[in-house]
Scaffold this motif. Structure first.
Motif, mmCIF file in Angstrom:
data_model
loop_
_atom_site.group_PDB
_atom_site.id
_atom_site.type_symbol
_atom_site.label_atom_id
_atom_site.label_comp_id
_atom_site.label_asym_id
_atom_site.label_seq_id
_atom_site.Cartn_x
_atom_site.Cartn_y
_atom_site.Cartn_z
ATOM 1 N N GLY A 254 0.836 -1.200 0.000
ATOM 2 C CA GLY A 254 0.000 0.000 0.000
ATOM 3 C C GLY A 254 0.871 1.249 0.000
ATOM 4 N N ASN A 255 0.219 2.385 0.034
ATOM 5 C CA ASN A 255 0.947 3.641 0.117
ATOM 6 C C ASN A 255 1.391 3.816 1.566
ATOM 7 O OD1 ASN A 255 1.967 6.150 -0.358
ATOM 8 N ND2 ASN A 255 0.011 7.102 -0.855
ATOM 9 N N THR A 256 2.630 4.263 1.785
ATOM 10 C CA THR A 256 3.093 4.408 3.164
ATOM 11 C C THR A 256 2.704 5.779 3.717
ATOM 12 O OG1 THR A 256 5.283 5.073 2.404
ATOM 13 C CG2 THR A 256 4.962 2.722 2.893
ATOM 14 N N GLY A 257 3.292 6.125 4.864
ATOM 15 C CA GLY A 257 2.923 7.382 5.533
ATOM 16 C C GLY A 257 4.157 8.186 5.887
ATOM 17 N N LEU A 258 4.395 8.393 7.187
ATOM 18 C CA LEU A 258 5.486 9.281 7.602
ATOM 19 C C LEU A 258 6.811 8.559 7.855
ATOM 20 C CD1 LEU A 258 3.590 11.623 10.107
ATOM 21 C CD2 LEU A 258 3.963 11.890 7.649
ATOM 22 N N VAL A 259 6.754 7.302 8.284
ATOM 23 C CA VAL A 259 7.999 6.607 8.645
ATOM 24 C C VAL A 259 8.905 6.470 7.421
ATOM 25 C CG1 VAL A 259 9.002 4.463 9.532
ATOM 26 C CG2 VAL A 259 6.875 5.333 10.513
ATOM 27 N N HIS A 260 8.349 6.006 6.305
ATOM 28 C CA HIS A 260 9.198 5.724 5.140
ATOM 29 C C HIS A 260 9.854 6.968 4.529
ATOM 30 C CE1 HIS A 260 8.313 1.475 5.416
ATOM 31 N NE2 HIS A 260 9.229 1.281 4.481
ATOM 32 N N PRO A 261 9.187 8.111 4.399
ATOM 33 C CA PRO A 261 9.897 9.301 3.895
ATOM 34 C C PRO A 261 11.048 9.744 4.800
ATOM 35 C CG PRO A 261 7.536 9.581 3.658
ATOM 36 C CD PRO A 261 7.742 8.329 4.459
ATOM 37 N N LEU A 262 10.834 9.734 6.132
ATOM 38 C CA LEU A 262 11.926 10.121 7.030
ATOM 39 C C LEU A 262 13.069 9.116 6.929
ATOM 40 C CD1 LEU A 262 9.713 12.046 8.335
ATOM 41 C CD2 LEU A 262 10.860 11.628 10.491
ATOM 42 N N SER A 263 12.679 7.840 6.843
ATOM 43 C CA SER A 263 13.667 6.764 6.711
ATOM 44 C C SER A 263 14.484 6.925 5.423
ATOM 45 C CB SER A 263 12.920 5.425 6.725
ATOM 46 O OG SER A 263 13.728 4.390 6.268
ATOM 47 N N ALA A 264 13.807 7.279 4.339
ATOM 48 C CA ALA A 264 14.512 7.454 3.049
ATOM 49 C C ALA A 264 15.548 8.565 3.173
ATOM 50 C CB ALA A 264 13.509 7.772 1.948
ATOM 51 N N GLY A 265 15.199 9.632 3.889
ATOM 52 C CA GLY A 265 16.153 10.721 4.109
ATOM 53 C C GLY A 265 17.407 10.205 4.808
ATOM 54 N N LEU A 266 17.209 9.412 5.858
ATOM 55 C CA LEU A 266 18.356 8.876 6.615
ATOM 56 C C LEU A 266 19.225 7.983 5.726
ATOM 57 C CD1 LEU A 266 16.549 7.924 9.960
ATOM 58 C CD2 LEU A 266 18.102 9.847 9.611
ATOM 59 N N SER A 267 18.583 7.214 4.841
ATOM 60 C CA SER A 267 19.352 6.318 3.960
ATOM 61 C C SER A 267 20.138 7.118 2.923
ATOM 62 C CB SER A 267 18.426 5.334 3.242
ATOM 63 O OG SER A 267 17.857 4.449 4.172
ATOM 64 N N LEU A 334 3.545 11.291 2.099
ATOM 65 C CA LEU A 334 3.345 12.375 3.073
ATOM 66 C C LEU A 334 1.917 12.906 2.995
ATOM 67 C CD1 LEU A 334 6.765 14.265 2.705
ATOM 68 C CD2 LEU A 334 6.032 12.824 4.612
ATOM 69 N N SER A 335 1.402 13.061 1.761
ATOM 70 C CA SER A 335 0.024 13.548 1.647
ATOM 71 C C SER A 335 -0.967 12.445 2.030
ATOM 72 C CB SER A 335 -0.270 14.075 0.243
ATOM 73 O OG SER A 335 -0.101 13.043 -0.692
ATOM 74 N N ASN A 336 -0.545 11.180 1.881
ATOM 75 C CA ASN A 336 -1.409 10.071 2.303
ATOM 76 C C ASN A 336 -1.702 10.167 3.804
ATOM 77 O OD1 ASN A 336 -2.821 7.580 2.091
ATOM 78 N ND2 ASN A 336 -1.010 6.449 2.750
ATOM 79 N N HIS A 337 -0.718 10.631 4.565
ATOM 80 C CA HIS A 337 -0.961 10.733 6.008
ATOM 81 C C HIS A 337 -1.474 12.107 6.432
ATOM 82 C CE1 HIS A 337 -0.741 9.026 10.003
ATOM 83 N NE2 HIS A 337 -0.409 10.246 10.410
ATOM 84 N N LEU A 338 -0.911 13.160 5.829
ATOM 85 C CA LEU A 338 -1.187 14.500 6.348
ATOM 86 C C LEU A 338 -2.135 15.326 5.471
ATOM 87 C CD1 LEU A 338 2.469 15.447 7.387
ATOM 88 C CD2 LEU A 338 0.616 14.765 8.922
ATOM 89 N N GLY A 339 -2.441 14.845 4.284
ATOM 90 C CA GLY A 339 -3.284 15.632 3.370
ATOM 91 C C GLY A 339 -2.427 16.495 2.454
ATOM 92 N N LYS A 343 3.096 20.204 3.420
ATOM 93 C CA LYS A 343 4.284 21.056 3.551
ATOM 94 C C LYS A 343 4.080 22.146 4.610
ATOM 95 C CE LYS A 343 6.295 20.316 -0.936
ATOM 96 N NZ LYS A 343 6.333 20.699 -2.320
ATOM 97 N N ALA A 344 2.829 22.511 4.831
ATOM 98 C CA ALA A 344 2.545 23.523 5.854
ATOM 99 C C ALA A 344 2.652 22.901 7.257
ATOM 100 C CB ALA A 344 1.153 24.093 5.635
ATOM 101 N N ILE A 345 2.494 21.586 7.330
ATOM 102 C CA ILE A 345 2.592 20.901 8.630
ATOM 103 C C ILE A 345 4.048 20.507 8.895
ATOM 104 C CG2 ILE A 345 1.796 18.907 9.978
ATOM 105 C CD1 ILE A 345 -0.709 18.930 8.075
ATOM 106 N N LEU A 346 4.637 19.841 7.902
ATOM 107 C CA LEU A 346 6.045 19.424 8.056
ATOM 108 C C LEU A 346 6.945 20.551 7.541
ATOM 109 C CD1 LEU A 346 6.337 15.657 7.076
ATOM 110 C CD2 LEU A 346 6.425 16.674 9.338
ATOM 111 N N THR A 347 6.983 21.636 8.264
ATOM 112 C CA THR A 347 7.835 22.771 7.880
ATOM 113 C C THR A 347 9.295 22.377 8.092
ATOM 114 O OG1 THR A 347 7.755 23.580 10.122
ATOM 115 C CG2 THR A 347 6.081 24.443 8.594
ATOM 116 N N PRO A 348 10.236 23.115 7.503
ATOM 117 C CA PRO A 348 11.644 22.814 7.767
ATOM 118 C C PRO A 348 11.953 22.782 9.273
ATOM 119 C CG PRO A 348 11.470 24.333 5.927
ATOM 120 C CD PRO A 348 10.081 24.162 6.465
ATOM 121 N N ALA A 349 11.345 23.690 10.032
ATOM 122 C CA ALA A 349 11.617 23.735 11.481
ATOM 123 C C ALA A 349 11.069 22.480 12.170
ATOM 124 C CB ALA A 349 10.997 24.990 12.085
#
Ligand code: NAD
Ligand code: ZN
Length: 358
Positions: A254-267, A334-339, A343-349
């Protein structure tokens, strides 16, 4: 709506690898000619399972170095080596190993018949013709690569980590032998096993839903609970259950959510391997996945697995900026989980705070 392709057939059970010869010699679908075995380099030292590979003089055995996750360059190199060694195409590829080796086997199979370079096929439905007939033999459970329609590759020249997403990337057959996962080091077994838990719980918490995917995901999570919360995760019964959970997680895809995008960044930015990167990514995500975060923590505690801490404190501002950039590109999950306004929720900060908390 799109038709779903699944693996055509599989053999499952302790000792199944011993039946490979029968599959290769008597299955009417099996093309005749040389068989190439692409095997994780762990088995170059721990050779016992190699005795079960029915090798003939025309066949080839190539060990796959999985120190780093598969790259497009590595796929190009293995395919070119086989072409010149065999003077043509093999009839069958048998991939034996964890997600990295299974992905190599799929990618090499596609590249051999499609020509060009592996990077030409990173994306969606770019593989034109079926690859070499391929059999998957997982030796580590969790990624679901054995049943998924992708093989994840990093292109180090462009920095792109992307799979060959294609029906042609699905294995033709699987040999599922839970005896093969007995030698996996405990931490690795936990990190990779949790990959299927994350795939499935991210899917079930997402906005895009599909009844069949949900059913597979729910069952896979139930099996993960039995494996990681009750008794030893690596005893015989648990190894069997985790192999089934992984198979279902990959088939669900299925489509993933928040864990996999953050994980991809670390990889991509830090070279952390996928399984461990997922576990690190889950660390600061309790506010998004409260129940699953508590369950994941209980699973690690029950199995005596201690996850590394203190990574965030060592990150430079430059690394944080790169982590944000390589995470935020994953718009679909990311949009699958947050809509749509993720980008307004997961700001750089906000993202910096999450990475700093790892
Ligand atoms: P892996 O294949 O990278 O292997 C991890 C380590 O375990 C290696 O050192 C390997 O030598 C060792 N190992 C494997 N089998 C063993 C055994 N039986 N005994 C002892 N050691 C063994 O790990 P993984 O977590 O299975 O795979 C990660 C890869 O899978 C990543 O490249 C990731 O991108 C990919 N992936 C693919 C999909 C997909 O759908 N195709 C999904 C998720 C992840
Ligand atoms: Zn994963």
């Amino acid at each position: 709506m799109k038709a779903i392709r699944n693996v055509a057939s599989y053999l499952f059970g302790a000792g199944a690898l011993g039946r490979l010869e029968e599959v290769l010699r008597t299955d009417p679908r099996m093309p005749a000619g040389p068989v190439v075995y692409l095997v994780d380099h762990f088995f170059a030292v721990h050779t016992a399972p190699l005795d079960k590979l029915p090798r003939r003089p025309m066949d080839r055995l190539v060990f796959i170095d999985t120190t780093h996750e598969p790259s497009t360059g590595q796929v190009d190199q293995v395919a070119a080596g086989l072409r010149s060694d065999l003077g043509g195409l093999p009839a069958v590829i048998v991939g034996m190993g964890g997600g990295a080796t299974l992905d190599m086997a799929k990618a090499v199979s596609n590249l051999l018949t499609n020509g060009g370079q592996a990077s030409d096929y990173q994306g969606w439905d770019l593989v034109k013709v079926p690859g070499v007939y391929k059999i998957g033999v997982p030796t580590l459970s969790g990624t679901g690569s054995e049943t998924s329609r992708t093989c994840v590759l990093t292109n180090y020249e462009t920095g792109v980590k992307l799979g060959m997403n294609s029906d042609h990337s699905v294995f033709d057959q699987l040999i599922l032998d839970p005896e093969l996962t007995a030698t996996v080091p405990r931490e690795q077994y936990f990190h990779t096993g949790l990959d299927t838990y994350f795939h499935c719980m991210e899917t079930l918490n997402g906005r895009t839903r599909n009844g069949i995917v949900d059913a597979y995901s729910e069952k896979a999570i139930e099996l993960c609970r039995q494996v990681f919360l009750q008794g030893d995760m690596q005893d015989r019964a648990s190894r069997e259950k985790l192999m089934i959970a992984s198979l279902m997680g990959g088939a669900a895809a299925g489509n993933t959510g928040l864990v996999h995008p953050l994980s991809a960044g670390l990889s991509v930015v830090l070279g952390v391997h996928h399984g461990l990167a997922n576990c690190l990514a889950m660390g600061p995500l309790a506010e998004y996945y409260p129940a699953e975060h508590a369950e994941f923590t209980a699973m690690a505690r029950a199995q005596g697995v201690v996850l590394p801490t203190g990574l965030g404190a060592k990150l430079s501002e430059e690394q944080i900026a790169k982590l944000y950039a390589s995470c935020i590109v994953h718009e679909k999950p990311l949009s699958n989980h947050l809509g749509d306004d993720f980008k307004a929720i997961l700001t750089p900060a906000k993202m910096a705070a999450l990475f700093r908390a790892m």
